[in-house]
Design an enzyme around this catalytic site. Structure first.
Site, PDB file in Angstrom:
ATOM      1  CE  LYS A  98      -2.023   2.885   2.710  1.00 11.79           C
ATOM      2  NZ  LYS A  98      -1.923   4.065   1.841  1.00 11.79           N
ATOM      3  CD  GLU A 124      13.220   0.747   9.930  1.00 12.33           C
ATOM      4  OE1 GLU A 124      13.698   1.870  10.179  1.00 12.33           O
ATOM      5  OE2 GLU A 124      13.762  -0.310  10.261  1.00 12.33           O
ATOM      6  CB  CYS A 148      13.183   8.706   8.760  1.00 14.07           C
ATOM      7  SG  CYS A 148      14.207   7.625   7.751  1.00 14.07           S
ATOM      8  CD  GLU A 169       9.903  12.682  11.707  1.00 15.51           C
ATOM      9  OE1 GLU A 169       8.746  12.276  11.863  1.00 15.51           O
ATOM     10  OE2 GLU A 169      10.791  12.024  11.131  1.00 15.51           O
TER      11      GLU A 169
HETATM   12  P1  NAD Z   1       2.176   8.294   7.797  1.00 20.19           P
HETATM   13  O1  NAD Z   1       2.362   7.492   9.031  1.00 20.19           O
HETATM   14  O2  NAD Z   1       1.189   9.398   7.811  1.00 20.19           O
HETATM   15  O3  NAD Z   1       1.741   7.352   6.570  1.00 20.19           O
HETATM   16  C1  NAD Z   1       2.522   6.267   6.173  1.00 20.19           C
HETATM   17  C2  NAD Z   1       1.644   5.216   5.537  1.00 20.19           C
HETATM   18  O4  NAD Z   1       0.756   4.684   6.520  1.00 20.19           O
HETATM   19  C3  NAD Z   1       0.766   5.732   4.401  1.00 20.19           C
HETATM   20  O5  NAD Z   1       0.733   4.767   3.378  1.00 20.19           O
HETATM   21  C4  NAD Z   1      -0.597   5.864   5.067  1.00 20.19           C
HETATM   22  O6  NAD Z   1      -1.671   5.786   4.175  1.00 20.19           O
HETATM   23  C5  NAD Z   1      -0.571   4.688   6.014  1.00 20.19           C
HETATM   24  N1  NAD Z   1      -1.499   4.775   7.158  1.00 20.19           N
HETATM   25  C6  NAD Z   1      -1.953   5.903   7.763  1.00 20.19           C
HETATM   26  N2  NAD Z   1      -2.791   5.564   8.775  1.00 20.19           N
HETATM   27  C7  NAD Z   1      -2.845   4.209   8.803  1.00 20.19           C
HETATM   28  C8  NAD Z   1      -3.513   3.262   9.636  1.00 20.19           C
HETATM   29  N3  NAD Z   1      -4.307   3.635  10.628  1.00 20.19           N
HETATM   30  N4  NAD Z   1      -3.312   1.948   9.400  1.00 20.19           N
HETATM   31  C9  NAD Z   1      -2.499   1.550   8.404  1.00 20.19           C
HETATM   32  N5  NAD Z   1      -1.852   2.389   7.575  1.00 20.19           N
HETATM   33  C10 NAD Z   1      -2.016   3.703   7.783  1.00 20.19           C
HETATM   34  O7  NAD Z   1       3.620   8.811   7.395  1.00 20.19           O
HETATM   35  P2  NAD Z   1       4.021   9.811   6.217  1.00 20.19           P
HETATM   36  O8  NAD Z   1       3.571  11.165   6.585  1.00 20.19           O
HETATM   37  O9  NAD Z   1       3.633   9.230   4.901  1.00 20.19           O
HETATM   38  O10 NAD Z   1       5.627   9.703   6.294  1.00 20.19           O
HETATM   39  C11 NAD Z   1       6.398  10.470   7.140  1.00 20.19           C
HETATM   40  C12 NAD Z   1       6.887   9.669   8.326  1.00 20.19           C
HETATM   41  O11 NAD Z   1       7.554   8.494   7.902  1.00 20.19           O
HETATM   42  C13 NAD Z   1       7.914  10.459   9.130  1.00 20.19           C
HETATM   43  O12 NAD Z   1       7.624  10.337  10.499  1.00 20.19           O
HETATM   44  C14 NAD Z   1       9.222   9.773   8.787  1.00 20.19           C
HETATM   45  O13 NAD Z   1      10.228   9.923   9.754  1.00 20.19           O
HETATM   46  C15 NAD Z   1       8.787   8.359   8.609  1.00 20.19           C
HETATM   47  N6  NAD Z   1       9.766   7.595   7.828  1.00 20.19           N
HETATM   48  C16 NAD Z   1      10.565   6.691   8.475  1.00 20.19           C
HETATM   49  C17 NAD Z   1      11.540   5.993   7.768  1.00 20.19           C
HETATM   50  C18 NAD Z   1      12.463   5.005   8.457  1.00 20.19           C
HETATM   51  O14 NAD Z   1      13.122   4.236   7.758  1.00 20.19           O
HETATM   52  N7  NAD Z   1      12.556   5.011   9.763  1.00 20.19           N
HETATM   53  C19 NAD Z   1      11.696   6.216   6.394  1.00 20.19           C
HETATM   54  C20 NAD Z   1      10.859   7.144   5.777  1.00 20.19           C
HETATM   55  C21 NAD Z   1       9.896   7.821   6.499  1.00 20.19           C
END
Ligand code: NAD
Length: 496
Positions: free
Chosen positions: A190, A262, A298, A399
């Site tokens: 997804k 992650e 991140c 963040e």
């Molecule tokens: P997000 O958590 O808003 O969304 C990530 C994904 O989760 C999307 O596909 C979203 O549709 C899905 N999602 C949202 N709510 C959900 C639920 N209740 N159940 C299942 N899936 C759900 O994150 P974002 O805004 O897309 O990305 C930014 C975040 O990602 C930042 O905090 C960043 O640090 C983190 N990130 C971490 C890494 C790592 O390797 N540690 C890498 C990249 C990004």
């Protein structure tokens, strides 16, 4: 449509045709959502709709899981070398389309085109990497009393749910399915709500390179589509990359499943007075990942702890470098930094910049809308550099996930270390010093899962386990640990 770059328009048109009008890939077929509903995908550089994708829900997830289940027996029975052959073929196909996939990401996510081409190649390279590691999925033999033989077998889970964020769309869509596949699982992927297009276009390569149902791609929002995948009883392993908040929701909803998370980071870069200041400043700027993702990474070193002795020259050197970063339309080859991903995120980042000002930090660069006539409609944030930041300020604690750097000054090492570790996050840290003893002592003391000494957050090494301490997550990626995390251990005991 304001997109005036011929290459960008051509990519958008071709991708739309190839995906039969932005359809999802389930069981090797292009399909519409069962509900028939669609959601818009927006180009943040012009704040304009560039396409719409199916709004997948629980019914679509059910179909995708069913397709994954049907494909699983044959896929998991293949010798790992044979699965590796499919993955290498897929890697070559992604590399072959890297320029186009990178362009689609540029116009869908706002990340600059040139780094996005490299991103696509990085995603591809994970298939080669995990293909090469496949034969290392070994079990053990265990000494047991009274003769006989006891051994373990790492076995795949079945259908894996893979949920990814917006910041590196094609790199994550292509790369993060690799270890699950090599381990013998099938996948339901997804992509993020904001950036679904390149994952759908990748469906064409999935169709060419894998048996039907091995990789399924379902678009939709998090609370409906993502949550349905997490809650699905027959998906026994969820791999999630995204925010801490969503990580928490997934942890609550998943039930008894294997989870890897992650999550976010608020990563410190600690600078000692014995360093080459120019090099440290270059690392501070490169490690913010302004180019490639506008700081939406991140691993960005968004908290700088610089020693007071070198602070003045360090700030000058940072500002000289930041001033040279070319902010522009992401589809142009000359652009180094584009807009943040959406209007909502733009407002969020601006809110943090406002909070920084109000709490008394000194804004020494940018912080407003980026200048330039052609950038006024889009979500362009001018790089914000804050000096005189104090521990505990909102911009130091939370963040931001945008082009905002906070600089703190230190003299007392023990106090600085206490502030560095006084964070809910623990993803990465950087230590700059020419004294190896200091570097190694601090690497032991800093609470983070991935540490660079004299490096920066833009550099990751394949094979080196990546993942966080504390709220930054569970599990490790890009390494043998990740491959094994897509297996469950079966113990077999034979009596002689
Ligand atoms: P997000 O958590 O808003 O969304 C990530 C994904 O989760 C999307 O596909 C979203 O549709 C899905 N999602 C949202 N709510 C959900 C639920 N209740 N159940 C299942 N899936 C759900 O994150 P974002 O805004 O897309 O990305 C930014 C975040 O990602 C930042 O905090 C960043 O640090 C983190 N990130 C971490 C890494 C790592 O390797 N540690 C890498 C990249 C990004």
């Amino acid at each position: 449509m304001s997109l005036n770059d011929a290459c960008a328009l051509n990519v958008l048109k071709t991708a739309e045709e190839d995906t039969h009008g932005w359809k999802m890939m389930i069981g090797g077929e292009w399909v519409e959502s069962r509900s028939g509903k669609r959601t818009a995908s927006i180009n943040p550089a012009h704040d304009e709709v560039i396409g719409s994708v199916p709004a997948g829900n629980a019914e679509d997830i059910q179909l995708a899981v069913d397709a994954g289940k049907s494909a699983f027996p044959a896929w998991s029975r293949l010798h790992v070398d044979e699965r590796a052959r499919h993955c290498r073929q897929f890697a070559a196909a992604v590399r072959g389309m890297a320029r186009e996939l990178g362009m689609l990401d540029a116009i869908d996510s706002g990340n600059a085109w040139v780094p996005m081409v490299e991103d696509a190649k990085k995603g591809a390279s994970l298939h080669d990497f995990f293909a090469g590691l496949g034969m290392e999925m070994k079990g053990e033999t265990i000494p047991t009393p009274g003769g006989g033989l006891d051994y373990t077998r790492p076995q795949p889970f079945g259908v894996i749910g893979r949920i990814i964020p917006f910041n590196h769309p094609i790199s994550f869509a292509a790369g993060k399915i690799a270890p699950a596949l090599i381990a013998g699982n099938t996948v339901v992927l997804k992509p993020a709500d904001q950036t679904p297009l390149s994952a759908l276009w990748m469906g064409k390569l999935v169709q060419e390179c894998f048996p039907a149902g091995v990789v399924n791609i379902v678009t939709g929002d998090g609370p409906t589509c993502g949550a349905a995948l997490v809650a699905h009883k027959e998906v026994r392993r969820i791999a999630f990359t995204g925010s801490v908040e969503t990580g928490r929701a997934i942890t609550r909803a998943a039930g008894i499943k294997s989870l890897s998370l992650e999550l976010g980071g608020k990563n410190p870069l600690i600078i000692y007075p014995d360093v080459d200041v120019e090099k440290a400043a270059a690392a501070a700027v490169a490690g913010m990942n302004f180019s490639a993702s506008q700081g939406q990474s991140c691993g960005s070193n968004s908290r700088i702890f610089v020693h007071s002795k070198i602070k003045v020259r360090f700030m000058e050197a940072v500002l000289e470098r930041v001033a040279k970063i070319r902010i522009g339309l992401p589809e142009l080859e000359t652009t180094q930094m584009g807009p943040v991903v959406s209007r909502r995120h733009y407002e969020r980042v601006m809110g943090y910049i406002d909070a920084g000002r109000k709490e008394g930090a000194r804004l020494v660069h940018g912080g407003g809308h980026a200048p330039g006539e052609d950038l006024q409609k889009g979500c362009f944030v001018d790089i914000a550099i804050f000096d005189n930041v104090r521990h505990g300020m909102k911009i130091e604690r939370e963040e931001i996930f945008g082009p905002v750097m906070s600089v703190l000054t230190w003299e007392d090492e023990a106090k600085m270390l206490q502030e560095v570790n006084d964070s809910d996050y623990g993803l990465c840290a950087n230590i700059w010093t020419n004294d190896i003893t200091t570097g190694m002592r601090m690497a032991e003391a800093v609470q983070a899962g991935y540490i660079w000494i004299n490096g920066h957050g833009g550099k990751r090494f394949k094979g080196a386990p990546f993942g966080g301490f504390k709220d930054s997550g569970l599990g490790r990626e890009h390494s043998i640990d990740e491959l094994m995390s897509y297996t469950q251990i079966k113990n077999v005991n034979i009596a002689f």
